[in-house]
Design a protein around this motif. Structure first.
Motif, mmCIF file in Angstrom:
data_model
loop_
_atom_site.group_PDB
_atom_site.id
_atom_site.type_symbol
_atom_site.label_atom_id
_atom_site.label_comp_id
_atom_site.label_asym_id
_atom_site.label_seq_id
_atom_site.Cartn_x
_atom_site.Cartn_y
_atom_site.Cartn_z
ATOM 1 N N VAL A 1 0.841 -1.212 0.000
ATOM 2 C CA VAL A 1 0.000 0.000 0.000
ATOM 3 C C VAL A 1 0.872 1.257 0.000
ATOM 4 O O VAL A 1 0.704 2.166 0.827
ATOM 5 N N MET A 2 1.792 1.325 -0.948
ATOM 6 C CA MET A 2 2.620 2.506 -1.103
ATOM 7 C C MET A 2 1.887 3.543 -1.963
ATOM 8 O O MET A 2 0.931 3.211 -2.672
ATOM 9 N N GLU A 3 2.354 4.781 -1.886
ATOM 10 C CA GLU A 3 1.758 5.862 -2.683
ATOM 11 C C GLU A 3 1.991 5.590 -4.174
ATOM 12 O O GLU A 3 3.135 5.455 -4.609
ATOM 13 N N LEU A 4 0.912 5.506 -4.953
ATOM 14 C CA LEU A 4 1.048 5.270 -6.389
ATOM 15 C C LEU A 4 1.235 6.599 -7.113
ATOM 16 O O LEU A 4 0.404 7.036 -7.907
ATOM 17 N N GLN A 5 2.342 7.227 -6.795
ATOM 18 C CA GLN A 5 2.706 8.503 -7.384
ATOM 19 C C GLN A 5 4.138 8.424 -7.895
ATOM 20 O O GLN A 5 4.918 7.581 -7.465
ATOM 21 N N HIS A 6 4.458 9.346 -8.832
ATOM 22 C CA HIS A 6 5.828 9.510 -9.314
ATOM 23 C C HIS A 6 6.433 8.161 -9.723
ATOM 24 O O HIS A 6 5.873 7.459 -10.547
ATOM 25 N N GLU A 7 7.564 7.815 -9.126
ATOM 26 C CA GLU A 7 8.269 6.584 -9.472
ATOM 27 C C GLU A 7 7.394 5.347 -9.297
ATOM 28 O O GLU A 7 7.399 4.440 -10.138
ATOM 29 N N ASN A 8 6.649 5.292 -8.210
ATOM 30 C CA ASN A 8 5.831 4.107 -7.948
ATOM 31 C C ASN A 8 4.777 3.902 -9.032
ATOM 32 O O ASN A 8 4.482 2.768 -9.423
ATOM 33 N N ARG A 9 4.180 4.998 -9.500
ATOM 34 C CA ARG A 9 3.157 4.887 -10.542
ATOM 35 C C ARG A 9 3.751 4.308 -11.826
ATOM 36 O O ARG A 9 3.185 3.397 -12.432
ATOM 37 N N ILE A 10 4.909 4.832 -12.223
ATOM 38 C CA ILE A 10 5.575 4.346 -13.435
ATOM 39 C C ILE A 10 5.945 2.872 -13.281
ATOM 40 O O ILE A 10 5.718 2.050 -14.180
ATOM 41 N N LEU A 11 6.509 2.537 -12.130
ATOM 42 C CA LEU A 11 6.956 1.169 -11.878
ATOM 43 C C LEU A 11 5.785 0.190 -11.887
ATOM 44 O O LEU A 11 5.873 -0.903 -12.475
ATOM 45 N N VAL A 12 4.673 0.575 -11.271
ATOM 46 C CA VAL A 12 3.515 -0.316 -11.216
ATOM 47 C C VAL A 12 2.892 -0.485 -12.602
ATOM 48 O O VAL A 12 2.486 -1.598 -12.979
ATOM 49 N N LYS A 13 2.814 0.577 -13.381
ATOM 50 C CA LYS A 13 2.274 0.457 -14.737
ATOM 51 C C LYS A 13 3.099 -0.534 -15.559
ATOM 52 O O LYS A 13 2.558 -1.415 -16.235
ATOM 53 N N GLU A 14 4.410 -0.394 -15.483
ATOM 54 C CA GLU A 14 5.292 -1.305 -16.216
ATOM 55 C C GLU A 14 5.213 -2.711 -15.635
ATOM 56 O O GLU A 14 5.182 -3.703 -16.373
ATOM 57 N N GLY A 15 5.173 -2.805 -14.304
ATOM 58 C CA GLY A 15 5.112 -4.113 -13.655
ATOM 59 C C GLY A 15 3.847 -4.875 -14.003
ATOM 60 O O GLY A 15 3.881 -6.103 -14.188
ATOM 61 N N LEU A 16 2.722 -4.173 -14.105
ATOM 62 C CA LEU A 16 1.466 -4.835 -14.471
ATOM 63 C C LEU A 16 1.517 -5.364 -15.903
ATOM 64 O O LEU A 16 0.994 -6.450 -16.197
ATOM 65 N N LYS A 17 2.162 -4.604 -16.787
ATOM 66 C CA LYS A 17 2.323 -5.094 -18.163
ATOM 67 C C LYS A 17 3.099 -6.405 -18.166
ATOM 68 O O LYS A 17 2.747 -7.373 -18.849
ATOM 69 N N ARG A 18 4.179 -6.423 -17.396
ATOM 70 C CA ARG A 18 5.028 -7.616 -17.345
ATOM 71 C C ARG A 18 4.325 -8.772 -16.633
ATOM 72 O O ARG A 18 4.448 -9.933 -17.045
ATOM 73 N N LEU A 19 3.598 -8.463 -15.566
ATOM 74 C CA LEU A 19 2.893 -9.512 -14.827
ATOM 75 C C LEU A 19 1.841 -10.181 -15.695
ATOM 76 O O LEU A 19 1.598 -11.389 -15.585
ATOM 77 N N ASN B 1 -6.746 -18.707 -8.623
ATOM 78 C CA ASN B 1 -7.745 -17.715 -8.227
ATOM 79 C C ASN B 1 -8.756 -17.442 -9.335
ATOM 80 O O ASN B 1 -9.525 -16.485 -9.258
ATOM 81 N N LYS B 2 -8.701 -18.304 -10.389
ATOM 82 C CA LYS B 2 -9.644 -18.203 -11.514
ATOM 83 C C LYS B 2 -9.593 -16.838 -12.197
ATOM 84 O O LYS B 2 -10.613 -16.278 -12.608
ATOM 85 N N LEU B 3 -8.379 -16.306 -12.288
ATOM 86 C CA LEU B 3 -8.151 -15.066 -13.022
ATOM 87 C C LEU B 3 -7.438 -15.397 -14.329
ATOM 88 O O LEU B 3 -6.889 -16.486 -14.497
ATOM 89 N N ASP B 4 -7.437 -14.433 -15.243
ATOM 90 C CA ASP B 4 -6.821 -14.650 -16.552
ATOM 91 C C ASP B 4 -5.641 -13.722 -16.752
ATOM 92 O O ASP B 4 -5.717 -12.516 -16.463
ATOM 93 N N LEU B 5 -4.541 -14.279 -17.264
ATOM 94 C CA LEU B 5 -3.417 -13.441 -17.672
ATOM 95 C C LEU B 5 -3.900 -12.465 -18.736
ATOM 96 O O LEU B 5 -4.659 -12.829 -19.632
ATOM 97 N N GLY B 6 -3.459 -11.243 -18.626
ATOM 98 C CA GLY B 6 -3.899 -10.202 -19.554
ATOM 99 C C GLY B 6 -4.933 -9.290 -18.930
ATOM 100 O O GLY B 6 -5.134 -8.165 -19.386
ATOM 101 N N GLY B 7 -5.575 -9.774 -17.853
ATOM 102 C CA GLY B 7 -6.601 -8.959 -17.210
ATOM 103 C C GLY B 7 -6.272 -8.590 -15.776
ATOM 104 O O GLY B 7 -7.142 -8.113 -15.043
ATOM 105 N N ILE B 8 -5.011 -8.795 -15.360
ATOM 106 C CA ILE B 8 -4.621 -8.503 -13.983
ATOM 107 C C ILE B 8 -4.404 -7.002 -13.804
ATOM 108 O O ILE B 8 -3.632 -6.382 -14.531
ATOM 109 N N ARG B 9 -5.085 -6.438 -12.827
ATOM 110 C CA ARG B 9 -4.958 -5.009 -12.530
ATOM 111 C C ARG B 9 -4.498 -4.843 -11.081
ATOM 112 O O ARG B 9 -4.400 -5.826 -10.326
ATOM 113 N N ALA B 10 -4.266 -3.604 -10.703
ATOM 114 C CA ALA B 10 -3.808 -3.335 -9.341
ATOM 115 C C ALA B 10 -4.787 -3.898 -8.320
ATOM 116 O O ALA B 10 -4.377 -4.408 -7.270
ATOM 117 N N TYR B 11 -6.072 -3.817 -8.608
ATOM 118 C CA TYR B 11 -7.095 -4.344 -7.703
ATOM 119 C C TYR B 11 -6.840 -5.810 -7.371
ATOM 120 O O TYR B 11 -6.953 -6.241 -6.216
#
Length: 575
Positions: free
Chosen positions: A243-261, A276-286
């Motif tokens: 639960v870190m602040e999704l600002q600045h560096e963290n926002r960029i890192l998470v956007k890129e990390g979600l693409k890779r994940l 967990n019955k989820l699909d690759l390609g649809g994973i979001r921060a939630y």
């Protein structure tokens, strides 16, 4: 009984029409960014189009070059390196990054993760003694260590090399009205919170600190910093999970990390997603925050975090599948224990005269200590005040706290040091241990020192844009994707509308927890809506009594009913 809320509208000014035109976005989207203090062209461009090359150099971290140099020498000489992590998402991911990163360079390395019940948080003298017995030459901490002066002193006294990587607040004492940092005895300390650390963004998690160290280590050993990009998805996962602040560096890192994940090659992570019955390609921060992350956390709460670590490390699909299923089952059990704990906590508040306290200290002797923090968070949401949940532990009482804006838990705990055996954390969350005899004094002192006013304790709903439902369109809702990922520091936009009529009210959902309805606006256009706020039966009764003039706080989404896309309104608050 519905709690009184203070609804206010952000009133930050800018030329939203011009911003929208310049960046090809709706002025509603421009207004939302301004509300998050995204103002200059540089900030707007970074927010909308930020790339990894905008991140600060890892070399700006104090002692990171020294730490990497020590590790490079230890790897070369075959010295045994003991990584001591932590049992939460951040601790597991940072342990994995360091373990895998050092092993990839041929290092003689292993990981120890404290047992939540037996060891408690972070490095202790028993873990140091165990490392000595294992023949470790070096202790490398991650996501902990900055407050472990006594344990690390023991390591140094026995001739071990000590490297601390952490992101938690630096312990301090007051001398002549000034704060003096209390740092552990270590050969290198990598923590951006140190006052003389030049790293510009201080709100990174432990896994990001670990990743930066591996980047520098790879760079110094000739492997190449780019090779450490494989750990971006782990650092991003931990950033959301901690639960870190999704600002600045963290926002960029998470956007890129979600693409890779979403195209991960990690066998363990793919298995956890599938379980967990989820699909690759649809994973979001939630999904990290509320589905996948809790499974990793459940391992450290109810069993051992080593299972979560082994899931990340395994290269065997059968083992990964078994471990993933175990973690999902542990998380299901954790949910049941949490619900029971919440019921017990609310009963304590009502029967023990705690409801007037500005800081709630709830003692649940039989509660599993691993879920105290979750229960504290849920009680905070209900009562909107700082909450500590304490429970019996091996030696005395342990607890976790969750705070509200304007109340720094860590700083307030510093005022109670004489009552505590151990403590640490952030402004918004903290942990502590003490003797049972000190619980009542602890509660009294926290409340005596508390400066929160009744206004501070009133839930505040900040509305980004008062936007009529008539303004909604599929195109606009799709555009809101540019604002993601949502989380702390970049919350999902909050909209509001008023003078709505309610029709077709009914309770739905497997557990009958939601209220579905139809909303009719002034133009007689109707919209599907669903409400997640509070008790469904209480809400149904209230809505039946206030059908003709309802105000709502909401977020829109596109839902598909029988193949047909239609706008749906998610109601979070109403009156």
């Amino acid at each position: 009984m519905r709690q009184t809320e203070n609804w206010t509208v952000w009133a930050k000014k800018a030329d939203f029409q011009e911003i929208g035109k310049k960046y090809g976005i709706d002025q509603v989207t421009a207004r939302i960014m301004r509300n998050r203090d995204i103002i200059t062209d540089e900030e707007i461009n970074s927010y909308l189009n930020g790339t990894m090359d905008m991140l600060p150099s890892p070399y700006l971290l104090k002692d990171v070059k020294k730490a990497a140099g020590i590790l490079a020498e230890k790897i070369k000489s075959g010295k045994k390196i003991c990584i001591i992590g932590d049992y939460d998402i951040d601790g597991v991911q940072s342990s994995y990054i360091l373990w895998e990163g050092i092993e990839n360079l041929g290092g003689n390395v292993y990981v120890t993760i404290p047992d939540r019940i037996k060891d408690g948080y972070g490095v202790n003298e028993q873990l140091v003694e165990a490392a000595i017995e294992e023949g470790a030459d070096t202790i490398l901490t991650c996501d902990n260590g900055i407050a472990a002066a006594d344990a690390l002193k023991r390591a140094k006294e026995n001739g071990l090399t000590v490297i601390v990587t952490d992101h938690h607040e630096i312990p301090f004492c007051e001398e002549n009205g000034e704060r003096k940092e209390i740092l552990p005895d270590a050969d290198a300390i990598v923590n951006p919170k140190q006052k003389d650390c030049a790293y510009p963004f201080k709100e990174i998690c432990g896994a990001v600190v670990a990743w930066h160290l591996i980047r520098v280590l790879y760079d110094m050993t000739g492997k190449g910093m780019k090779q450490a990009d494989v750990f971006i998805e782990n650092a991003a996962f931990a950033t959301i999970g901690d639960v870190m602040e999704l600002q600045h560096e963290n926002r960029i890192l998470v956007k890129e990390g979600l693409k890779r994940l979403n195209q991960t090659k990690s066998i363990g992570m793919r298995s956890l997603i599938a379980s967990n019955k989820l699909d690759l390609g649809g994973i979001r921060a939630y999904h990290i925050g509320f589905v996948l992350g809790p499974c990793l956390n459940a391992s450290g709460r109810l069993d051992t975090a080593k299972k979560a670590l082994l899931l990340l490390k395994t290269k065997d699909e059968v083992d990964a599948g078994k471990l993933a299923e175990e973690l999902v089952e542990l998380n299901t059990n954790r949910k049941s224990l949490t619900e029971k704990g919440i019921e017990d906590a609310m009963q304590c508040i009502e029967t023990q005269g705690l409801s007037e306290d500005r800081v709630l200290v709830i003692y649940l002797p039989d509660c599993h200590e691993s879920i105290a923090g979750i229960i504290a968070g849920r009680i905070r949401e209900r009562y909107h005040r700082p909450v500590y949940v304490l429970t019996n532990a091996k030696e005395g009482v342990k607890g976790s706290g969750r705070s509200i804006e304007g109340y720094s838990m860590y700083e307030e705990l510093c005022k109670c040091q004489d009552l505590l055996d151990k403590f640490g954390g952030h402004p918004m969350a903290a942990g502590c241990s003490m003797q049972r005899k000190n619980v009542d004094t602890f509660r009294k002192r926290l409340n005596d020192c508390c400066t929160l006013t009744q206004k501070d304790l009133q839930p505040k709903i900040r509305i980004d844009v008062p936007m009529t439902l008539e303004y909604l369109s599929e195109e606009l809702i799709h555009e809101f994707a540019v604002l993601e990922p949502f989380g702390k520091g970049n919350k999902k936009p909050v909209f509001a509308d008023k003078e709505l009529r309610v029709r077709d009210i009914r309770i739905v959902g497997t557990n009958r927890k939601f209220v579905r309805m139809k909303l009719v606006d002034k133009t007689n256009r109707s919209y599907q809506a669903i409400c997640f706020d509070g008790d469904a039966y209480e809400n149904q009764k209230y809505l039946e009594e206030h059908k003709e003039n309802l105000s709502i706080v909401y977020y829109p989404q596109i839902n598909t009913f029988f193949g047909e896309a239609q706008i749906e309104v998610l109601i979070t608050h109403f009156r």
